[in-house]
Design a protein around this motif. Sequence first.
Motif, PDB file in Angstrom:
ATOM      1  N   LYS A  76     -73.874   7.573  16.127  1.00 41.74           N
ATOM      2  CA  LYS A  76     -74.912   6.796  15.450  1.00 41.74           C
ATOM      3  C   LYS A  76     -74.362   5.921  14.324  1.00 41.74           C
ATOM      4  O   LYS A  76     -74.900   4.864  14.043  1.00 41.74           O
ATOM      5  CB  LYS A  76     -75.928   7.800  14.886  1.00 41.74           C
ATOM      6  N   TRP A  77     -73.284   6.369  13.674  1.00 44.91           N
ATOM      7  CA  TRP A  77     -72.789   5.658  12.493  1.00 44.91           C
ATOM      8  C   TRP A  77     -71.486   4.898  12.771  1.00 44.91           C
ATOM      9  O   TRP A  77     -70.857   4.381  11.861  1.00 44.91           O
ATOM     10  CB  TRP A  77     -72.583   6.636  11.331  1.00 44.91           C
ATOM     11  N   GLU A  78     -71.065   4.888  14.050  1.00 46.48           N
ATOM     12  CA  GLU A  78     -69.743   4.323  14.364  1.00 46.48           C
ATOM     13  C   GLU A  78     -69.633   2.814  14.195  1.00 46.48           C
ATOM     14  O   GLU A  78     -68.549   2.275  14.028  1.00 46.48           O
ATOM     15  CB  GLU A  78     -69.303   4.731  15.784  1.00 46.48           C
ATOM     16  N   SER A  79     -70.786   2.114  14.230  1.00 41.36           N
ATOM     17  CA  SER A  79     -70.695   0.648  14.128  1.00 41.36           C
ATOM     18  C   SER A  79     -70.753   0.166  12.670  1.00 41.36           C
ATOM     19  O   SER A  79     -70.644  -1.030  12.410  1.00 41.36           O
ATOM     20  CB  SER A  79     -71.819   0.016  14.944  1.00 41.36           C
ATOM     21  N   LEU A  80     -70.879   1.101  11.730  1.00 42.16           N
ATOM     22  CA  LEU A  80     -70.916   0.702  10.311  1.00 42.16           C
ATOM     23  C   LEU A  80     -69.523   0.266   9.864  1.00 42.16           C
ATOM     24  O   LEU A  80     -68.519   0.707  10.426  1.00 42.16           O
ATOM     25  CB  LEU A  80     -71.378   1.886   9.444  1.00 42.16           C
ATOM     26  N   PRO A  81     -69.431  -0.584   8.815  1.00 44.16           N
ATOM     27  CA  PRO A  81     -68.103  -0.936   8.304  1.00 44.16           C
ATOM     28  C   PRO A  81     -67.367   0.306   7.782  1.00 44.16           C
ATOM     29  O   PRO A  81     -68.013   1.261   7.331  1.00 44.16           O
ATOM     30  CB  PRO A  81     -68.399  -1.906   7.153  1.00 44.16           C
ATOM     31  N   GLY A  82     -66.019   0.272   7.866  1.00 50.65           N
ATOM     32  CA  GLY A  82     -65.182   1.434   7.563  1.00 50.65           C
ATOM     33  C   GLY A  82     -65.570   2.201   6.312  1.00 50.65           C
ATOM     34  O   GLY A  82     -65.707   3.427   6.347  1.00 50.65           O
ATOM     35  N   HIS A  83     -65.802   1.481   5.197  1.00 50.84           N
ATOM     36  CA  HIS A  83     -66.037   2.177   3.928  1.00 50.84           C
ATOM     37  C   HIS A  83     -67.425   2.823   3.869  1.00 50.84           C
ATOM     38  O   HIS A  83     -67.724   3.589   2.959  1.00 50.84           O
ATOM     39  CB  HIS A  83     -65.836   1.219   2.746  1.00 50.84           C
ATOM     40  N   LEU A  84     -68.287   2.523   4.853  1.00 51.88           N
ATOM     41  CA  LEU A  84     -69.626   3.130   4.854  1.00 51.88           C
ATOM     42  C   LEU A  84     -69.795   4.140   5.981  1.00 51.88           C
ATOM     43  O   LEU A  84     -70.881   4.653   6.228  1.00 51.88           O
ATOM     44  CB  LEU A  84     -70.692   2.038   4.991  1.00 51.88           C
ATOM     45  N   ARG A  85     -68.678   4.446   6.668  1.00 53.99           N
ATOM     46  CA  ARG A  85     -68.784   5.414   7.767  1.00 53.99           C
ATOM     47  C   ARG A  85     -68.663   6.838   7.218  1.00 53.99           C
ATOM     48  O   ARG A  85     -68.115   7.055   6.147  1.00 53.99           O
ATOM     49  CB  ARG A  85     -67.700   5.145   8.806  1.00 53.99           C
ATOM     50  N   PRO A  86     -69.181   7.824   7.984  1.00 57.25           N
ATOM     51  CA  PRO A  86     -69.146   9.214   7.495  1.00 57.25           C
ATOM     52  C   PRO A  86     -67.753   9.669   7.075  1.00 57.25           C
ATOM     53  O   PRO A  86     -67.589  10.365   6.070  1.00 57.25           O
ATOM     54  CB  PRO A  86     -69.642  10.013   8.700  1.00 57.25           C
ATOM     55  N   GLU A  87     -66.717   9.257   7.851  1.00 60.45           N
ATOM     56  CA  GLU A  87     -65.359   9.729   7.569  1.00 60.45           C
ATOM     57  C   GLU A  87     -64.832   9.195   6.239  1.00 60.45           C
ATOM     58  O   GLU A  87     -63.917   9.777   5.649  1.00 60.45           O
ATOM     59  CB  GLU A  87     -64.401   9.334   8.697  1.00 60.45           C
TER      60      GLU A  87
END
Length: 354
Positions: A76-87
């Motif tokens: 669900k969150w994989e298309s967010l920009p890197g700095h806003l992803r869960p990881e």
Amino acid sequence: MKIAVIPGDGIGPEIIRQAYKLLDRVGAKYNIDFEYQEVLMGGVAIDKTGLPLPEETLDICKKSDAVLLGAVGGEKWESLPGHLRPEAGLLAIRKGLGVFANLRPAILFKQLKSASSLKEDVLGDGLDIMVVRELTGGIYFGDRGRRQGKNGQEAWDTEAYSEMEIERVARVAFDIARKRSKRLMSIDKANVLESSRLWREVVIRVAQDYPDVSLSHMYVDNAAMQLVRNPRQFDVIVTSNIFGDILSDEASMLTGSLGMLPSASLGQGSLGLYEPIHGSAPDIAGQDKANPIATIMSVAMMVRYSLGSQEAARAIELAVEAALDEGYRTQDIMEPGMTLVGTEEMGDKIASRI
Ligand code: NAD
């Protein structure tokens, strides 16, 4: 003991539920008062606050005695920009808590020897290796860049270590070696790299404060080979961020199952971050299929390193062994003749053996 708990995403909440069961039993048996505060991180935090690591979460974690994390992430969150992803929350919390030493035990229980890719005679009675990886320095944090050269673009990353950074992680490793077999292997590439030569000098200097621990050194290329040739020669390993990243994954795969392996990240005081090494396993989330043992073993590390109770930690590890001895297996470690159980039942079986 105040514990900040981050259930996170995917199988996170299910495996954390099993950790509570264990802590309730350990608390009752050893007269320890555990106080839990659940906080948001990862995808669930993004949905509620827009950020993978809300400030409030970090504040509460910093004020706790330990942080217990399930797992974060999902499609669900994989298309967010890197700095806003869960990881991104994972890197931020490690940095925010100042945890510079990552402890990754590679334990192969004798009951699960057939899960390893190595031959039985190489494994003996099972494996128990502790990899101590420097977590906040070295090439992953060094200067980097790109420039135009005469053969097209050039790119560089820098491996840099200060004496302070090497010394503090070396001390963590010596302290651990002291509590185990009193053997420490430092892994570097001192035949080629200047940063490794400093690494070796500092580790040798720190060793003077630990005359009871025997220190040896190995080049990283040889270590990668020796880990599959004769893994039982290793007990505690200390190494830099990048070498530790690679070797700890190699060591953990010798044990065959992701669902069994815990980790701890420690800083200067007793506050630590404890988490299974696996991710949020979205493919099995909510199906009562996840193996809770990596999380339960992370609880054992938490009790050992942040609470300082060797006895309670050992009780948890023995409870895991007892459940395995009695033949209980989740689907990821299932073998013919064993009893298949789900996440909840495995948690119950282990907790009832405390
Ligand atoms: P994963 O570790 O979640 O899963 C890999 C495989 O192992 C899957 O088939 C999964 O079902 C299985 N598995 C993992 N843990 C298990 C357990 N406890 N019991 C039984 N089977 C288990 O890795 P992935 O699929 O690459 O990543 C899924 C998500 O997790 C991604 O969003 C990724 O970024 C994230 N992730 C988070 C962390 C963390 O929170 N520390 C670490 C790694 C990956």
